[in-house]
Design a protein around this motif. Structure first.
Motif, PDB file in Angstrom:
ATOM      1  N   TRP A  45      -5.334  -1.763 -10.023  1.00  0.00           N
ATOM      2  CA  TRP A  45      -4.438  -2.558 -10.850  1.00  0.00           C
ATOM      3  C   TRP A  45      -3.157  -1.760 -11.035  1.00  0.00           C
ATOM      4  O   TRP A  45      -3.204  -0.524 -11.084  1.00  0.00           O
ATOM      5  N   ILE A  46      -2.045  -2.452 -11.126  1.00  0.00           N
ATOM      6  CA  ILE A  46      -0.786  -1.783 -11.444  1.00  0.00           C
ATOM      7  C   ILE A  46      -0.109  -2.490 -12.618  1.00  0.00           C
ATOM      8  O   ILE A  46      -0.328  -3.675 -12.857  1.00  0.00           O
ATOM      9  N   ALA A  47       0.702  -1.720 -13.327  1.00  0.00           N
ATOM     10  CA  ALA A  47       1.617  -2.256 -14.328  1.00  0.00           C
ATOM     11  C   ALA A  47       2.992  -2.188 -13.686  1.00  0.00           C
ATOM     12  O   ALA A  47       3.351  -1.168 -13.095  1.00  0.00           O
ATOM     13  N   GLN A  48       3.728  -3.265 -13.802  1.00  0.00           N
ATOM     14  CA  GLN A  48       4.997  -3.384 -13.081  1.00  0.00           C
ATOM     15  C   GLN A  48       6.046  -4.027 -13.977  1.00  0.00           C
ATOM     16  O   GLN A  48       5.758  -4.943 -14.738  1.00  0.00           O
ATOM     17  N   LYS A  49       7.268  -3.518 -13.871  1.00  0.00           N
ATOM     18  CA  LYS A  49       8.417  -4.157 -14.519  1.00  0.00           C
ATOM     19  C   LYS A  49       9.494  -4.269 -13.461  1.00  0.00           C
ATOM     20  O   LYS A  49       9.996  -3.266 -12.966  1.00  0.00           O
ATOM     21  N   GLY A  50       9.817  -5.514 -13.092  1.00  0.00           N
ATOM     22  CA  GLY A  50      10.756  -5.710 -11.987  1.00  0.00           C
ATOM     23  C   GLY A  50      10.186  -5.099 -10.731  1.00  0.00           C
ATOM     24  O   GLY A  50       9.045  -5.379 -10.340  1.00  0.00           O
ATOM     25  N   ASN A  51      10.942  -4.223 -10.117  1.00  0.00           N
ATOM     26  CA  ASN A  51      10.519  -3.565  -8.883  1.00  0.00           C
ATOM     27  C   ASN A  51       9.932  -2.176  -9.140  1.00  0.00           C
ATOM     28  O   ASN A  51       9.722  -1.416  -8.211  1.00  0.00           O
ATOM     29  N   ASP A  52       9.687  -1.854 -10.402  1.00  0.00           N
ATOM     30  CA  ASP A  52       9.214  -0.520 -10.765  1.00  0.00           C
ATOM     31  C   ASP A  52       7.746  -0.526 -11.166  1.00  0.00           C
ATOM     32  O   ASP A  52       7.318  -1.361 -11.971  1.00  0.00           O
ATOM     33  N   ILE A  53       6.996   0.426 -10.633  1.00  0.00           N
ATOM     34  CA  ILE A  53       5.610   0.643 -11.033  1.00  0.00           C
ATOM     35  C   ILE A  53       5.640   1.532 -12.271  1.00  0.00           C
ATOM     36  O   ILE A  53       6.366   2.537 -12.316  1.00  0.00           O
ATOM     37  N   LEU A  54       4.860   1.156 -13.285  1.00  0.00           N
ATOM     38  CA  LEU A  54       4.806   1.915 -14.529  1.00  0.00           C
ATOM     39  C   LEU A  54       3.481   2.645 -14.702  1.00  0.00           C
ATOM     40  O   LEU A  54       3.400   3.626 -15.438  1.00  0.00           O
ATOM     41  N   GLY A  55       2.440   2.142 -14.043  1.00  0.00           N
ATOM     42  CA  GLY A  55       1.123   2.744 -14.144  1.00  0.00           C
ATOM     43  C   GLY A  55       0.170   2.117 -13.150  1.00  0.00           C
ATOM     44  O   GLY A  55       0.483   1.090 -12.537  1.00  0.00           O
ATOM     45  N   PHE A  56      -0.982   2.745 -12.994  1.00  0.00           N
ATOM     46  CA  PHE A  56      -1.982   2.253 -12.046  1.00  0.00           C
ATOM     47  C   PHE A  56      -3.370   2.639 -12.549  1.00  0.00           C
ATOM     48  O   PHE A  56      -3.520   3.547 -13.368  1.00  0.00           O
ATOM     49  N   ALA A  57      -4.371   1.950 -12.062  1.00  0.00           N
ATOM     50  CA  ALA A  57      -5.768   2.299 -12.325  1.00  0.00           C
ATOM     51  C   ALA A  57      -6.605   1.784 -11.161  1.00  0.00           C
ATOM     52  O   ALA A  57      -6.452   0.644 -10.736  1.00  0.00           O
ATOM     53  N   CYS A  58      -7.479   2.645 -10.658  1.00  0.00           N
ATOM     54  CA  CYS A  58      -8.359   2.279  -9.546  1.00  0.00           C
ATOM     55  C   CYS A  58      -9.806   2.227 -10.015  1.00  0.00           C
ATOM     56  O   CYS A  58     -10.169   2.806 -11.038  1.00  0.00           O
ATOM     57  N   LYS A  96       0.811  -1.218   0.000  1.00  0.00           N
ATOM     58  CA  LYS A  96       0.000   0.000   0.000  1.00  0.00           C
ATOM     59  C   LYS A  96       0.845   1.270   0.000  1.00  0.00           C
ATOM     60  O   LYS A  96       0.646   2.147  -0.837  1.00  0.00           O
ATOM     61  N   SER A  97       1.782   1.406   0.905  1.00  0.00           N
ATOM     62  CA  SER A  97       2.555   2.648   0.990  1.00  0.00           C
ATOM     63  C   SER A  97       3.420   2.857  -0.242  1.00  0.00           C
ATOM     64  O   SER A  97       3.603   3.987  -0.694  1.00  0.00           O
ATOM     65  N   PHE A  98       3.938   1.781  -0.826  1.00  0.00           N
ATOM     66  CA  PHE A  98       4.756   1.917  -2.031  1.00  0.00           C
ATOM     67  C   PHE A  98       3.922   2.444  -3.209  1.00  0.00           C
ATOM     68  O   PHE A  98       4.354   3.338  -3.933  1.00  0.00           O
ATOM     69  N   VAL A  99       2.730   1.859  -3.382  1.00  0.00           N
ATOM     70  CA  VAL A  99       1.867   2.277  -4.483  1.00  0.00           C
ATOM     71  C   VAL A  99       1.379   3.700  -4.239  1.00  0.00           C
ATOM     72  O   VAL A  99       1.448   4.556  -5.119  1.00  0.00           O
ATOM     73  N   ARG A 100       0.920   3.975  -3.035  1.00  0.00           N
ATOM     74  CA  ARG A 100       0.434   5.314  -2.711  1.00  0.00           C
ATOM     75  C   ARG A 100       1.526   6.358  -2.911  1.00  0.00           C
ATOM     76  O   ARG A 100       1.293   7.400  -3.508  1.00  0.00           O
ATOM     77  N   ASP A 101       2.719   6.099  -2.402  1.00  0.00           N
ATOM     78  CA  ASP A 101       3.820   7.065  -2.531  1.00  0.00           C
ATOM     79  C   ASP A 101       4.206   7.280  -3.990  1.00  0.00           C
ATOM     80  O   ASP A 101       4.507   8.403  -4.402  1.00  0.00           O
ATOM     81  N   TRP A 102       4.196   6.211  -4.792  1.00  0.00           N
ATOM     82  CA  TRP A 102       4.514   6.340  -6.208  1.00  0.00           C
ATOM     83  C   TRP A 102       3.482   7.238  -6.895  1.00  0.00           C
ATOM     84  O   TRP A 102       3.838   8.137  -7.664  1.00  0.00           O
ATOM     85  N   VAL A 103       2.209   7.009  -6.606  1.00  0.00           N
ATOM     86  CA  VAL A 103       1.155   7.831  -7.197  1.00  0.00           C
ATOM     87  C   VAL A 103       1.292   9.272  -6.722  1.00  0.00           C
ATOM     88  O   VAL A 103       1.179  10.212  -7.517  1.00  0.00           O
ATOM     89  N   PHE A 104       1.571   9.485  -5.451  1.00  0.00           N
ATOM     90  CA  PHE A 104       1.763  10.848  -4.934  1.00  0.00           C
ATOM     91  C   PHE A 104       2.903  11.541  -5.680  1.00  0.00           C
ATOM     92  O   PHE A 104       2.769  12.680  -6.120  1.00  0.00           O
ATOM     93  N   ASP A 105       4.025  10.858  -5.838  1.00  0.00           N
ATOM     94  CA  ASP A 105       5.195  11.442  -6.498  1.00  0.00           C
ATOM     95  C   ASP A 105       4.928  11.810  -7.955  1.00  0.00           C
ATOM     96  O   ASP A 105       5.460  12.802  -8.456  1.00  0.00           O
ATOM     97  N   HIS A 106       4.113  11.022  -8.639  1.00  0.00           N
ATOM     98  CA  HIS A 106       3.906  11.235 -10.072  1.00  0.00           C
ATOM     99  C   HIS A 106       2.608  11.952 -10.422  1.00  0.00           C
ATOM    100  O   HIS A 106       2.520  12.565 -11.496  1.00  0.00           O
ATOM    101  N   PHE A 107       1.599  11.879  -9.536  1.00  0.00           N
ATOM    102  CA  PHE A 107       0.286  12.414  -9.894  1.00  0.00           C
ATOM    103  C   PHE A 107      -0.365  13.273  -8.815  1.00  0.00           C
ATOM    104  O   PHE A 107      -1.432  13.829  -9.055  1.00  0.00           O
ATOM    105  N   GLY A 108       0.219  13.359  -7.617  1.00  0.00           N
ATOM    106  CA  GLY A 108      -0.298  14.280  -6.613  1.00  0.00           C
ATOM    107  C   GLY A 108      -1.126  13.647  -5.508  1.00  0.00           C
ATOM    108  O   GLY A 108      -1.447  12.465  -5.520  1.00  0.00           O
ATOM    109  N   ILE A 109      -1.471  14.503  -4.558  1.00  0.00           N
ATOM    110  CA  ILE A 109      -2.100  14.074  -3.312  1.00  0.00           C
ATOM    111  C   ILE A 109      -3.516  13.538  -3.508  1.00  0.00           C
ATOM    112  O   ILE A 109      -3.908  12.564  -2.861  1.00  0.00           O
TER     113      ILE A 109
END
Length: 159
Positions: free
Chosen positions: A67-80, A36-49
């Motif tokens: 849903w997330i798109a992931q390559k290795g340890n990197d998140i590439l996108g998300f959709a809720c 949860k915190s990893f996904v939330r923080d990634w979204v905050f960093d790239h798309f805001g609060i």
């Protein structure tokens, strides 16, 4: 921004595109609560609060309504989906450097399929920016009079 309506009965087949992206080691999945915190923080960093808060809300459901798109340890996108309101899709976003590869389309369709599996025949795409993307990808149409939506009285940070 207006809302859009999409029929869930005939969503496009994404299996070929998903297979192509799998060759690049890009996978699509629902995150689990320990992430949860990893996904939330990634979204905050790239798309805001605001979107980060909606992602956090998506983790209040099991399975997670994201849903997330992931390559290795990197998140590439998300959709809720059903993060802010029942039967609503969004928010969603893909890293700018990864756009135009079909990642956003796959995340959209997977989220809409999840709503269909919940028993919905139609879904609302809330507060749409790129209306043409949704129209061309899943046949969504603008809902007349939807300028006034669930986001109408959103509290905003003062400058």
């Amino acid at each position: 921004m207006k809302d859009m309506l999409v029929r869930l009965m005939e969503l496009p087949d994404i299996s070929e595109k998903e297979g192509q992206l799998a060759q690049e080691k890009i996978i699509f999945r629902k995150p689990i609560p320990p992430e949860k915190s990893f996904v939330r923080d990634w979204v905050f960093d790239h798309f805001g609060i605001y979107w980060a808060n909606e992602v956090e809300a998506s983790f209040s459901h099991l399975p997670v309504h994201c849903w997330i798109a992931q390559k290795g340890n990197d998140i590439l996108g998300f959709a809720c989906y059903e993060a802010t309101a029942r039967n609503f899709f969004g928010p969603t976003g893909t890293l700018e450097s990864m756009r135009n590869k079909g990642i956003g389309k796959i995340l959209l369709v997977k989220s809409l399929q999840s709503l269909k599996e919940m028993g919905y025949a139609y879904a609302i795409i809330g507060g749409v920016g790129p209306a043409d993307f949704y129209k061309n990808t899943v046949g969504a149409s603008i809902i007349d009079g939807s300028e006034i939506s669930i986001y109408e009285n959103l509290i905003r940070k003062k400058p």
